[in-house]
Design a protein around this motif. Structure first.
Motif, short mmCIF file in Angstrom:
data_model
loop_
_atom_site.label_atom_id
_atom_site.label_comp_id
_atom_site.label_asym_id
_atom_site.label_seq_id
_atom_site.Cartn_x
_atom_site.Cartn_y
_atom_site.Cartn_z
N LYS A 116 4.22 13.83 8.31
CA LYS A 116 2.52 13.26 8.75
C LYS A 116 3.33 11.51 9.29
CE LYS A 116 -2.04 15.39 8.11
NZ LYS A 116 -2.56 15.31 6.98
N SER A 117 4.22 11.27 7.61
CA SER A 117 3.81 9.53 7.42
C SER A 117 5.64 9.06 7.90
CB SER A 117 3.88 9.20 5.78
OG SER A 117 5.24 10.01 5.02
N GLN B 299 1.72 20.24 -0.51
CA GLN B 299 1.35 19.03 0.36
C GLN B 299 2.06 18.09 0.27
OE1 GLN B 299 -1.64 19.25 -2.05
NE2 GLN B 299 -2.84 20.22 -1.71
N VAL B 300 3.82 18.43 0.32
CA VAL B 300 4.30 17.40 -0.18
C VAL B 300 4.83 16.90 1.07
CG1 VAL B 300 5.97 15.38 -1.22
CG2 VAL B 300 4.22 16.36 -1.98
N ASN C 126 0.72 -1.00 -0.31
CA ASN C 126 -0.35 0.08 -0.02
C ASN C 126 0.93 1.41 -0.15
OD1 ASN C 126 -2.65 -1.75 0.21
ND2 ASN C 126 -1.71 -1.79 2.27
N VAL C 127 1.09 1.58 -1.39
CA VAL C 127 2.56 3.00 -1.42
C VAL C 127 1.61 3.77 -1.20
CG1 VAL C 127 4.03 3.13 -2.36
CG2 VAL C 127 3.70 1.58 -2.83
N VAL C 128 2.28 5.15 -0.75
CA VAL C 128 1.84 6.50 -0.14
C VAL C 128 2.62 6.88 -1.69
CG1 VAL C 128 1.10 8.59 1.08
CG2 VAL C 128 1.27 6.53 1.86
#
Lengths: 120, 309
Positions: B110-111, B103-104, B91-93
């Motif tokens: 966050k990740s 946004q990136v 499940n790649v973001v």
């Protein structure tokens, strides 16, 4: 008044928000379709409400130091004009609310007119 | 990135909104297939000095395998000939190529991931890969380019009057205007305004010059076949001459009156021609003269005194 508040009061759509100016403070506003009137009376950094969607709205904003323009009564400018605004770093909004009601809502919520600002 | 000043975002903050992923991402991405082996992973990581490899099947991104996966494989005594699909993260973001960098940056925070594969919003194909390093590099490049372009212009221009030696220096800028070209009406004033900014005049002075010149430009476009704006710039004053080839104003006195206009309806519909132009020019300038001859043309001059920064 914060730009984000203006957007919510007018239920406005953002057509271009070059540098995300949602936090910018707007102290006064001017509503007119006559650009010469705008050039005569508007203050720097005011919000301009207009029903006119010609390139001259953008040039009027640029020359008079206006950073935010809101098109009223559901009018939307063509892509070329949006691009011109981006180039001049001017935020464009569009609301379905008619001119009189847009001005009334903002005034009722505490945004003052250009002539009142000059008296202060 | 914290906001330092609500009124004025930093140049870097502005750039994170302006720059898109596709402008800073790496485009030549080395990829693996699901049935590639962990041996291939080791080879690519070592040769390309990278820490993660997207896994692609039929042009679609199906996973990502990283240096961490490789180490875990070794620690668990996994087979080096084992297939990548058994070790990769499925499940790649991902991020889209047209997303703004801001946004990136948020997604990285966050990740906690070190990289994101970049996919096209429409066809979902892998088009690149982006790391924090790519963002920093992209921002620095853009900052340098922007800084150099505008700062060098401004630096050079704002020193022009100090650099040339004379008892009295005047800089003359000319702009030609074609009548009837309403779409472009305002562009020449815009160029003069930009030049005055570079010359370092105060914003309030520039605003007065810009508004008066814009009205003069509009008059030329609306009423005449062609004309010219000539700005004569001295450190202490800006003189603008708007001259055209006709048709001339029959009654100058009347034309100066607020609200008097001979403009046709189509001009009024465009937001001008309500008899405010000339009075506006008068109000915003310190001196103004207007000469006009019917069938010959109009010669408008105005002066705005200035104090430099």
């Amino acid at each position: 008044m914060k730009l984000s508040r203006i957007i919510s009061i007018l239920d406005a759509e953002i057509l271009c928000n070059v540098k995300d100016k949602s936090n910018v403070n707007i102290t006064t506003a001017c509503g007119a379709d006559l650009m010469s009137d705008v050039l005569a009376f508007i203050k720097s950094e005011a919000l301009l409400l207009t029903g006119l969607t010609t390139p001259q709205v953008i040039y009027t904003a640029e020359n008079s130091g206006v950073n935010v323009v809101c098109f009223v009564r559901g009018k939307k400018p063509c892509r070329e004009i949006v691009n011109l605004a981006k180039e001049k770093k001017i935020v464009l909004l569009a609301t379905k609310t008619p001119m009189f009601e847009s001005c009334g809502k903002l005034y009722k919520n505490g945004l003052t007119g250009c002539s009142e600002i000059s008296k202060q | 990135m914290k906001t330092l000043d609500h009124k004025k975002p930093s140049k870097t903050q502005e750039l994170t909104y302006e720059l898109k992923v596709e402008q800073v991402m790496r485009k030549n991405v080395t990829t693996l297939k699901p049935d590639s082996t962990m041996k291939d992973v080791r080879r690519i990581l070592r040769n390309n000095k990278i820490s993660g490899i997207p896994v692609v099947a039929d042009d679609r991104l199906v996973g990502i395998v990283t240096i961490e996966d490789f180490i875990i494989c070794l620690l668990e005594g996994g087979e080096i000939d084992g297939k990548v699909e058994n070790r990769m993260t499925k499940n790649v973001v991902t991020v889209y190529s047209d997303e703004p960098i801001v946004q990136v940056v948020g997604k990285f925070e966050k990740s906690g991931y070190g990289r994101f594969p970049v996919v096209d919003r429409d066809n979902k194909k892998l088009v690149g890969i982006i790391t924090k390093g790519d963002i920093i590099e992209g921002l620095l490049k853009k900052l340098e380019i922007d800084y150099q372009k505008e700062e060098i212009h401004t630096y050079r221009a704002s020193h022009i009057f100090e650099d040339v030696i004379s008892d009295n220096s005047t800089l003359i800028l000319k702009y030609r205007i074609k009548g009837g070209e309403f779409k472009k009406a305002g562009e020449q004033t815009s160029k003069l305004r930009k030049s005055l900014l570079r010359l370092g005049f105060l914003p309030e002075t520039i605003r007065r010059v810009a508004i008066a010149t814009f009205e003069a430009e509009m008059n030329i476009v609306i009423f005449t076949p062609e004309g010219e704006l000539v700005a004569k710039i001295q450190p202490d004053k800006i003189m603008v001459n708007a001259i055209d080839s006709g048709p001339g104003i029959p009654d100058v006195k009347k034309a100066m009156r607020q609200g008097y206009s001979t403009a046709p309806d189509w001009v009024r519909e465009l937001g001008f021609g309500a008899g405010m132009g000339l009075p506006n020019i008068k109000n915003y300038s310190d001196e103004m003269t207007l000469e006009s001859k019917v069938n010959e043309g109009t010669n408008l001059n105005f002066v705005i005194y200035t104090k430099k920064k």
